[in-house]
Motif scaffolding. Structure first.
Motif, PDB file in Angstrom:
ATOM      1  N   UNK A 460      17.560  63.399  24.102  1.00  0.00           N
ATOM      2  CA  UNK A 460      16.978  63.044  25.396  1.00  0.00           C
ATOM      3  C   UNK A 460      15.494  62.762  25.179  1.00  0.00           C
ATOM      4  N   UNK A 461      15.186  61.529  24.758  1.00  0.00           N
ATOM      5  CA  UNK A 461      13.809  61.252  24.338  1.00  0.00           C
ATOM      6  C   UNK A 461      12.867  61.017  25.516  1.00  0.00           C
ATOM      7  N   UNK A 462      13.392  60.792  26.725  1.00  0.00           N
ATOM      8  CA  UNK A 462      12.592  60.842  27.941  1.00  0.00           C
ATOM      9  C   UNK A 462      13.440  61.532  29.006  1.00  0.00           C
ATOM     10  N   UNK A 463      12.863  61.759  30.149  1.00  0.00           N
ATOM     11  CA  UNK A 463      13.601  62.399  31.222  1.00  0.00           C
ATOM     12  C   UNK A 463      14.763  61.534  31.694  1.00  0.00           C
ATOM     13  N   UNK A 464      14.657  60.216  31.568  1.00  0.00           N
ATOM     14  CA  UNK A 464      15.646  59.301  32.115  1.00  0.00           C
ATOM     15  C   UNK A 464      16.408  58.505  31.065  1.00  0.00           C
ATOM     16  N   UNK A 465      16.174  58.777  29.778  1.00  0.00           N
ATOM     17  CA  UNK A 465      16.862  58.018  28.739  1.00  0.00           C
ATOM     18  C   UNK A 465      17.313  58.947  27.626  1.00  0.00           C
ATOM     19  N   UNK A 466      18.485  58.609  27.040  1.00  0.00           N
ATOM     20  CA  UNK A 466      19.009  59.411  25.942  1.00  0.00           C
ATOM     21  C   UNK A 466      19.718  58.503  24.942  1.00  0.00           C
ATOM     22  N   UNK A 467      19.768  58.967  23.720  1.00  0.00           N
ATOM     23  CA  UNK A 467      20.465  58.273  22.639  1.00  0.00           C
ATOM     24  C   UNK A 467      21.458  59.238  22.020  1.00  0.00           C
ATOM     25  N   UNK A 468      22.726  58.818  21.926  1.00  0.00           N
ATOM     26  CA  UNK A 468      23.776  59.631  21.307  1.00  0.00           C
ATOM     27  C   UNK A 468      24.308  58.900  20.087  1.00  0.00           C
ATOM     28  N   UNK A 469      24.493  59.627  19.007  1.00  0.00           N
ATOM     29  CA  UNK A 469      25.051  59.068  17.778  1.00  0.00           C
ATOM     30  C   UNK A 469      26.149  59.992  17.279  1.00  0.00           C
ATOM     31  N   UNK A 470      27.224  59.402  16.770  1.00  0.00           N
ATOM     32  CA  UNK A 470      28.327  60.201  16.240  1.00  0.00           C
ATOM     33  C   UNK A 470      28.896  59.513  15.009  1.00  0.00           C
ATOM     34  N   UNK A 471      28.984  60.261  13.911  1.00  0.00           N
ATOM     35  CA  UNK A 471      29.569  59.737  12.671  1.00  0.00           C
ATOM     36  C   UNK A 471      30.773  60.600  12.303  1.00  0.00           C
ATOM     37  N   UNK A 472      31.915  59.950  12.096  1.00  0.00           N
ATOM     38  CA  UNK A 472      33.149  60.667  11.772  1.00  0.00           C
ATOM     39  C   UNK A 472      33.778  60.081  10.519  1.00  0.00           C
ATOM     40  N   UNK A 473      34.213  60.958   9.642  1.00  0.00           N
ATOM     41  CA  UNK A 473      34.937  60.575   8.437  1.00  0.00           C
ATOM     42  C   UNK A 473      36.292  61.271   8.501  1.00  0.00           C
ATOM     43  N   UNK A 474      37.360  60.495   8.713  1.00  0.00           N
ATOM     44  CA  UNK A 474      38.670  61.089   8.966  1.00  0.00           C
ATOM     45  C   UNK A 474      39.752  60.412   8.138  1.00  0.00           C
ATOM     46  N   UNK A 475      40.826  61.154   7.922  1.00  0.00           N
ATOM     47  CA  UNK A 475      42.011  60.626   7.261  1.00  0.00           C
ATOM     48  C   UNK A 475      43.166  60.585   8.254  1.00  0.00           C
ATOM     49  N   UNK A 476      44.020  59.584   8.087  1.00  0.00           N
ATOM     50  CA  UNK A 476      45.204  59.444   8.939  1.00  0.00           C
ATOM     51  C   UNK A 476      46.454  59.352   8.079  1.00  0.00           C
ATOM     52  N   UNK A 477      47.469  60.171   8.425  1.00  0.00           N
ATOM     53  CA  UNK A 477      48.754  60.117   7.730  1.00  0.00           C
ATOM     54  C   UNK A 477      49.532  58.857   8.119  1.00  0.00           C
ATOM     55  N   UNK A 478      50.314  58.284   7.215  1.00  0.00           N
ATOM     56  CA  UNK A 478      51.300  57.288   7.638  1.00  0.00           C
ATOM     57  C   UNK A 478      52.395  57.989   8.437  1.00  0.00           C
ATOM     58  N   UNK A 479      53.018  57.273   9.367  1.00  0.00           N
ATOM     59  CA  UNK A 479      54.096  57.872  10.152  1.00  0.00           C
ATOM     60  C   UNK A 479      55.456  57.407   9.645  1.00  0.00           C
ATOM     61  N   UNK A 480      56.506  57.919  10.255  1.00  0.00           N
ATOM     62  CA  UNK A 480      57.859  57.641   9.759  1.00  0.00           C
ATOM     63  C   UNK A 480      58.217  56.165   9.878  1.00  0.00           C
ATOM     64  N   UNK A 481      57.720  55.478  10.919  1.00  0.00           N
ATOM     65  CA  UNK A 481      58.011  54.054  11.062  1.00  0.00           C
ATOM     66  C   UNK A 481      57.385  53.257   9.929  1.00  0.00           C
TER      67      UNK A 481
END
Length: 704
Positions: A460-481
């Protein structure tokens, strides 16, 4: 759970213009919420899809919530169409009832649809013609997490989640001994007639909930030909010299439906928590547009020689579901424990020419335990366990996926650290062990563990403005199909083969690196939000044309390529008038996603095109008026063997009237008022099944 504040956030504020009104009013919306919104007070609703009680602005990952009058006006005959007007969200539109959400160009098994935080436990992710068994008309709110949500809900949420929250299990003491609501709705383009009702009664300690809904639709009315101009032109070139076939015009046959369901819930509530259970049922019978059964070898034979005159395909679906849910506050290291469990028995039959062609049976269990620990200095957090089992079987000539039992066991962690008044850090991690067991004749058992972690920050760099950042490193399984598919997938006119079927063994886990940046701001006249995202995926699993034919169908194989998706989502709300006599604001929004294979540069299939729109909304005491236009650009960034889609604009208008003292709310809404030939590029049937034509929706709700 809810705090009423003057502070506005873009996701909720933008929805007050009610740009898209589809269907009847959801009966779970409280009348006081409608009154507050009409007076331009914004609900700061906590997001239950996260372990901590946080609002949208307090989360680093892009999230939005539909509730109150906004949800009432967007209601449709499917959850996919209900949320499709949200920024970053589209749908798979397979007719009026079979439509799943598409988030940032991701769909199917990558988008998880939840009911109160647990899996829908149906077969809707397997194929686009399968209906989602979660009913939105009874929803209190709908939460949308855009981008990978695997750290919260597992491998099936690699593209995002849509969580439908209802009040079938009462979780707070009743303030009235008896209350309820009745809703009625109709829609001209799909011939919808809908009704729903709910009641809750009891005391401060015990509560009983009953609800029932029914919705019927007729064949969908469209403004012109069912097939797109480009497809008709290609067919004319290909069939030159052959007798012309009559083209469907003005209506799409076999798109009618009958859907009903209900629930009984019983709860105990106290000062420190609650414990409740509900039994629910969901039944639907609907037609599948876009193809006829067994037409590939019989299209030149008269009905007497084919053996059946009516070759339309219908789905007869039913689900029985048990939900248990509880929560308790403690004085100790563990400050709160939340438990939820769902057990489902799901079956649907695909009826071809009056006979059962294929049957799908799914028995599923999803259980989740969240433990919130006591605050440790500036640290707040929760950890937990999740267990999910899906026993799937299919019978019939078109059962393209073999019997399989999928078991996933997970541990997860979510932590938040308040660095100071301006900086908040959030981090999460998850480990998921998945096993897929199939018949020995099909292939070996799949067993592996996927890991993931993320870190986010809100400044929240000012009272009326904010910056959000999100970094995700994930793995996904293959499914049965993706591993074991081997057969005709007639609903989308292709023959599918998994990696094991092809003799190539197991597919590897996808490794996704996702970055989101969101900038928000507000002042007295302006509120806005813009998000930019990029998602790099190593070994992305996709379905690609093999250049072969099998049983008269094009063959598609599951394979892996490195891919990248990137784009933006933006919306703003501008105050034009805010007086004691009335309020007026304008809403502007836009979203865009592009996905491509890194090596070849080929585009990902069914990418939603650039979209932008504007709306104007006016409220004066009991009366509310709105107009809006949404423009969908031409999509010519297409995958191999995919046709481009023409641009179109959808114009809508709404009028509503509220008598808060009498608990009555009425509305009328017109959509696609210019009767455009509109085709959703993210739909696999977009060249044969356009969106409905000009339509008028009327709705009424009475709270008592």
């Amino acid at each position: 759970m809810k705090q009423i504040q003057r502070t506005a956030r873009p996701e909720i504020a933008a929805g007050v213009c009610a740009a898209f009104c589809l269907g009847a009013v959801p009966i779970a919306v409280a009348q006081d919420e409608l009154e507050e919104e009409r007076h331009h007070q914004i609900d700061e609703i906590t997001v239950s899809a996260t372990p901590l009680s946080r609002t949208v602005e307090q989360l680093a990952q892009p999230t939005s919530v539909l509730s109150g009058e906004e949800l009432a006006l967007r209601q449709s005959t499917s959850i996919g169409e209900t949320v499709s007007a949200e920024v970053g969200v589209s749908s798979t539109y397979f007719g009026p009832v079979a439509s799943r959400p598409v988030i940032r160009g991701q769909y199917g098994e990558r988008i998880l649809v939840l009911s109160n935080g647990l899996d829908a436990l149906d077969a809707s992710a397997l194929s686009e013609d399968h209906q989602v068994s979660v009913e939105g008309i009874l929803a209190e709110r709908v939460e949308i997490v855009r981008g990978p949500a695997t750290l919260l809900y597992g491998s099936g949420a690699a593209g995002g989640i849509v969580n439908v929250v209802d009040n079938r299990i009462i979780d707070t003491p009743l303030t009235e001994p008896f209350s309820g609501a009745i809703a009625l709705g109709a829609d001209s383009a799909v011939g919808k007639r809908g009704a729903a009702g709910r009641v809750a009664f009891g005391s401060e300690s015990f509560g009983l909930h009953l609800d029932y809904f029914r919705r019927d639709t007729d064949d969908v009315e469209i403004p012109g030909f069912a097939e797109s101009a480009l497809l008709r032109s290609l067919e004319e070139e290909h069939e030159e010299g052959h007798e012309e076939e009559e083209e469907a015009f003005g209506r799409i046959d076999n798109t009618d439906s009958e859907t009903d369901g209900g629930a009984l819930g019983l709860s105990w509530t106290g000062d420190r928590g609650f414990l409740g259970a509900s039994l629910s049922t969901f039944n639907s019978n609907y037609g599948i547009p876009g193809h006829l059964a067994h037409e590939e070898d019989e299209d030149e034979l008269p009905p007497a020689e084919t053996g059946h005159e009516d070759e339309s395909v219908r789905v007869d679906l039913e689900q029985r579901r048990l939900d248990l849910r509880g929560e308790h506050d403690f004085d100790g290291i563990i400050s709160r424990a939340k438990f939820s469990l769902a057990r489902s028995d799901y079956e649907h039959q695909e009826i071809e020419g009056g006979e059962i062609g294929t049957r799908f049976d799914t028995k599923g269990t999803d259980a989740r335990l969240e433990l919130r620990h006591a605050d440790i200095g500036r640290w707040q957090g929760a950890f937990g366990l999740q267990f999910k089992r899906m026993d799937f079987d299919a019978f019939g000539e078109e059962a393209f996926v073999p019997r399989s039992d999928t078991l996933a066991s997970s541990v997860f962690l979510f932590e938040e650290f308040a660095l100071n008044n301006r900086w908040t850090l959030q981090t999460s991690a998850r480990a998921e062990r998945q096993k897929i067991d199939v018949d020995a004749a099909v292939g070996p058992e799949y067993s592996d563990t996927a890991f993931g972690a993320s870190i986010g920050a809100i400044w929240d760099f000012t009272q009326d403005m904010s910056l959000a950042a999100n970094y995700a490193l994930t793995e996904r399984h293959p499914n049965s199909t993706e591993l074991f598919a081997d057969g005709p997938h007639v609903a989308v006119n292709r023959f599918e083969r998994g990696s094991v079927t092809l003799g190539e063994g197991f597919l590897g886990k996808e490794l996704s690196s996702n970055l989101d940046l969101t900038l928000r701001g507000r002042n007295e006249r302006l509120e806005w939000s813009i998000t930019a995202f990029v998602n790099d995926v190593d070994d992305y699993i996709l379905l690609s044309a093999a250049g072969e034919e099998e049983d008269g169908l094009a063959v598609f194989d599951y394979a892996q390529r490195d891919a990248r998706f990137y784009g933006y989502e933006a919306e703003t709300r501008i105050e034009l008038l805010d007086t004691a006599g009335g309020h007026m604001h304008a809403r502007l929004f836009s979203d865009y996603v592009l996905g491509e294979e890194k090596a070849s540069g080929a585009y990902a299939p069914r990418l939603p095109p650039l979209r932008y729109g504007a709306g104007l909304h006016y409220v004066a005491e009991r009366l509310s008026l709105g107009v809006d236009t949404t423009f969908h650009a031409r999509q010519n960034k297409t995958a191999p063997n995919e046709l481009p889609t023409d641009s179109y604009a959808l114009v809508g208008a709404d009028l509503s009237y509220a008598l808060e003292e009498q608990g009555l709310f009425l509305f009328i809404r017109g959509t696609n008022l210019t009767d455009e030939d509109a085709r959703q590029h993210s739909s696999p049937l977009k060249d044969s099944v356009p969106l409905p034509g000009r339509s008028f929706h009327v709705g009424l709700r009475y709270d008592f």
